[in-house]
Write a protein that holds these residues in place. Structure first.
Motif, PDB file in Angstrom:
ATOM      1  N   ALA A  12       0.834  -1.207   0.000  1.00 10.85           N
ATOM      2  CA  ALA A  12       0.000   0.000   0.000  1.00 10.85           C
ATOM      3  C   ALA A  12       0.867   1.254   0.000  1.00 10.85           C
ATOM      4  CB  ALA A  12      -0.934  -0.009   1.206  1.00 10.85           C
ATOM      5  N   GLY A  13       1.917   1.268   0.796  1.00  6.26           N
ATOM      6  CA  GLY A  13       2.799   2.425   0.850  1.00  6.26           C
ATOM      7  C   GLY A  13       3.484   2.692  -0.471  1.00  6.26           C
ATOM      8  N   SER A  19       1.724   6.191  -7.208  1.00  7.23           N
ATOM      9  CA  SER A  19       0.581   6.863  -7.844  1.00  7.23           C
ATOM     10  C   SER A  19       0.651   8.369  -7.626  1.00  7.23           C
ATOM     11  CB  SER A  19      -0.742   6.296  -7.331  1.00  7.23           C
ATOM     12  OG  SER A  19      -0.955   6.651  -5.977  1.00  7.23           O
ATOM     13  N   GLY A  20       1.115   8.792  -6.451  1.00  4.10           N
ATOM     14  CA  GLY A  20       1.253  10.224  -6.190  1.00  4.10           C
ATOM     15  C   GLY A  20       2.297  10.867  -7.078  1.00  4.10           C
ATOM     16  N   VAL A  21       3.436  10.204  -7.227  1.00  2.94           N
ATOM     17  CA  VAL A  21       4.498  10.731  -8.098  1.00  2.94           C
ATOM     18  C   VAL A  21       4.004  10.786  -9.540  1.00  2.94           C
ATOM     19  CG1 VAL A  21       6.783  10.228  -9.054  1.00  2.94           C
ATOM     20  CG2 VAL A  21       6.395  10.087  -6.588  1.00  2.94           C
ATOM     21  N   GLY A  72      -3.636  16.366  -4.646  1.00  3.26           N
ATOM     22  CA  GLY A  72      -3.923  14.949  -4.408  1.00  3.26           C
ATOM     23  C   GLY A  72      -2.684  14.092  -4.550  1.00  3.26           C
ATOM     24  N   GLY A  73      -1.788  14.476  -5.438  1.00  2.00           N
ATOM     25  CA  GLY A  73      -0.530  13.743  -5.617  1.00  2.00           C
ATOM     26  C   GLY A  73       0.337  13.848  -4.377  1.00  2.00           C
ATOM     27  N   TRP A  74       0.448  15.055  -3.823  1.00  3.74           N
ATOM     28  CA  TRP A  74       1.254  15.237  -2.606  1.00  3.74           C
ATOM     29  C   TRP A  74       0.639  14.499  -1.431  1.00  3.74           C
ATOM     30  CZ3 TRP A  74       5.978  16.244  -3.145  1.00  3.74           C
ATOM     31  CH2 TRP A  74       6.445  17.119  -4.121  1.00  3.74           C
ATOM     32  N   THR A  75      -0.684  14.489  -1.349  1.00  2.00           N
ATOM     33  CA  THR A  75      -1.361  13.759  -0.274  1.00  2.00           C
ATOM     34  C   THR A  75      -1.062  12.276  -0.386  1.00  2.00           C
ATOM     35  OG1 THR A  75      -3.123  15.406  -0.223  1.00  2.00           O
ATOM     36  CG2 THR A  75      -3.611  13.264   0.764  1.00  2.00           C
ATOM     37  N   SER A  76      -1.119  11.749  -1.595  1.00  2.00           N
ATOM     38  CA  SER A  76      -0.842  10.332  -1.822  1.00  2.00           C
ATOM     39  C   SER A  76       0.598   9.986  -1.451  1.00  2.00           C
ATOM     40  CB  SER A  76      -1.112   9.990  -3.289  1.00  2.00           C
ATOM     41  OG  SER A  76      -0.883   8.635  -3.537  1.00  2.00           O
ATOM     42  N   GLY A  80       1.641   7.524   1.629  1.00  2.00           N
ATOM     43  CA  GLY A  80       2.475   6.370   1.292  1.00  2.00           C
ATOM     44  C   GLY A  80       3.734   6.324   2.137  1.00  2.00           C
ATOM     45  N   LEU A  81       4.368   7.480   2.341  1.00  2.00           N
ATOM     46  CA  LEU A  81       5.575   7.529   3.172  1.00  2.00           C
ATOM     47  C   LEU A  81       5.270   7.187   4.626  1.00  2.00           C
ATOM     48  CD1 LEU A  81       7.381  10.651   1.682  1.00  2.00           C
ATOM     49  CD2 LEU A  81       7.974   8.239   1.373  1.00  2.00           C
ATOM     50  N   VAL A  82       4.108   7.625   5.111  1.00  2.00           N
ATOM     51  CA  VAL A  82       3.703   7.275   6.474  1.00  2.00           C
ATOM     52  C   VAL A  82       3.528   5.760   6.598  1.00  2.00           C
ATOM     53  CG1 VAL A  82       1.805   7.446   8.144  1.00  2.00           C
ATOM     54  CG2 VAL A  82       2.687   9.505   7.050  1.00  2.00           C
ATOM     55  N   LEU A  83       2.880   5.145   5.618  1.00  2.00           N
ATOM     56  CA  LEU A  83       2.705   3.684   5.653  1.00  2.00           C
ATOM     57  C   LEU A  83       4.034   2.956   5.575  1.00  2.00           C
ATOM     58  CD1 LEU A  83      -0.465   3.023   3.467  1.00  2.00           C
ATOM     59  CD2 LEU A  83      -0.247   2.874   5.942  1.00  2.00           C
ATOM     60  N   LEU A  84       4.955   3.454   4.759  1.00  2.00           N
ATOM     61  CA  LEU A  84       6.269   2.815   4.669  1.00  2.00           C
ATOM     62  C   LEU A  84       7.042   2.954   5.983  1.00  2.00           C
ATOM     63  CD1 LEU A  84       7.348   3.804   1.057  1.00  2.00           C
ATOM     64  CD2 LEU A  84       6.641   1.545   1.875  1.00  2.00           C
ATOM     65  N   ALA A  85       6.945   4.115   6.622  1.00  2.00           N
ATOM     66  CA  ALA A  85       7.597   4.299   7.920  1.00  2.00           C
ATOM     67  C   ALA A  85       6.983   3.362   8.962  1.00  2.00           C
ATOM     68  CB  ALA A  85       7.475   5.752   8.371  1.00  2.00           C
ATOM     69  N   LEU A  86       5.668   3.218   8.947  1.00  2.00           N
ATOM     70  CA  LEU A  86       4.990   2.301   9.865  1.00  2.00           C
ATOM     71  C   LEU A  86       5.440   0.868   9.611  1.00  2.00           C
ATOM     72  CD1 LEU A  86       2.830   1.978  12.071  1.00  2.00           C
ATOM     73  CD2 LEU A  86       1.137   1.765  10.235  1.00  2.00           C
ATOM     74  N   CYS A  87       5.608   0.520   8.358  1.00  2.00           N
ATOM     75  CA  CYS A  87       6.071  -0.812   7.985  1.00  2.00           C
ATOM     76  C   CYS A  87       7.464  -1.068   8.564  1.00  2.00           C
ATOM     77  CB  CYS A  87       6.078  -0.929   6.465  1.00  2.00           C
ATOM     78  SG  CYS A  87       6.491  -2.548   5.832  1.00  2.00           S
ATOM     79  N   VAL A  88       8.349  -0.084   8.471  1.00  2.00           N
ATOM     80  CA  VAL A  88       9.708  -0.222   9.006  1.00  2.00           C
ATOM     81  C   VAL A  88       9.671  -0.382  10.520  1.00  2.00           C
ATOM     82  CG1 VAL A  88      11.882   1.015   9.364  1.00  2.00           C
ATOM     83  CG2 VAL A  88      10.836   0.971   7.098  1.00  2.00           C
ATOM     84  N   VAL A  89       8.869   0.440  11.194  1.00  2.00           N
ATOM     85  CA  VAL A  89       8.777   0.372  12.658  1.00  2.00           C
ATOM     86  C   VAL A  89       8.240  -0.983  13.101  1.00  2.00           C
ATOM     87  CG1 VAL A  89       7.563   1.318  14.665  1.00  2.00           C
ATOM     88  CG2 VAL A  89       8.590   2.856  12.989  1.00  2.00           C
ATOM     89  N   ILE A  90       7.189  -1.449  12.458  1.00  2.00           N
ATOM     90  CA  ILE A  90       6.617  -2.754  12.820  1.00  2.00           C
ATOM     91  C   ILE A  90       7.621  -3.870  12.534  1.00  2.00           C
ATOM     92  CG2 ILE A  90       4.834  -4.447  12.219  1.00  2.00           C
ATOM     93  CD1 ILE A  90       2.933  -2.078  11.794  1.00  2.00           C
ATOM     94  N   GLY A  91       8.307  -3.796  11.400  1.00  2.00           N
ATOM     95  CA  GLY A  91       9.300  -4.815  11.063  1.00  2.00           C
ATOM     96  C   GLY A  91      10.429  -4.869  12.072  1.00  2.00           C
ATOM     97  N   ILE A  92      10.907  -3.705  12.496  1.00  2.00           N
ATOM     98  CA  ILE A  92      11.980  -3.664  13.502  1.00  2.00           C
ATOM     99  C   ILE A  92      11.491  -4.219  14.833  1.00  2.00           C
ATOM    100  CG2 ILE A  92      13.393  -2.088  14.897  1.00  2.00           C
ATOM    101  CD1 ILE A  92      13.688  -0.373  12.337  1.00  2.00           C
TER     102      ILE A  92
END
Length: 102
Positions: A12-13, A19-21, A72-76, A80-92
């Motif tokens: 998702a991230g 899609s935003g880019v 909308g692109g910047w929001t996306s 996405g970056l928030v989800l990727l950061a959450l993914c890293v935190v959960i993985g660690i």
């Protein structure tokens, strides 16, 4: 189960960032279907009575149209970056928990 959640967050991230880019790079402001160029002003057409809750038509510049399209692109990208950061935190956290059990 935990790996599935991590993969879903990762997918998702990445999807939101891409899609935003893409939206930021491909959007072209238009005025009633005609592409606009910098310096253009799109004159609002009154197509009927403005009802309660509907915005009053107003003229918009090229830059205003572009800002509306790319917001909308910047929001996306941001989500996405928030989800990727959450993914890293959960993985660690999961890796640290697994290391303690060994």
């Amino acid at each position: 189960m935990g790996a599935v959640i991590l993969l879903v967050l990762l997918a998702a991230g990445v999807g939101l960032v891409l899609s935003g880019v893409g939206k930021l790079q491909t959007e072209v402001p238009t005025c009633y279907g005609r592409p606009m160029v910098p310096g253009d002003v799109c004159k609002a057409r009154a197509t009927g009575p403005v009802t309660d809750g509907m915005p009053v038509p107003s003229d918009t510049t090229y830059q205003e149209q572009l800002d509306a399209l790319t917001s909308g692109g910047w929001t996306s990208v941001g989500l996405g970056l928030v989800l990727l950061a959450l993914c890293v935190v959960i993985g660690i956290a999961w890796a640290a928990g697994a290391a303690r059990t060994w």
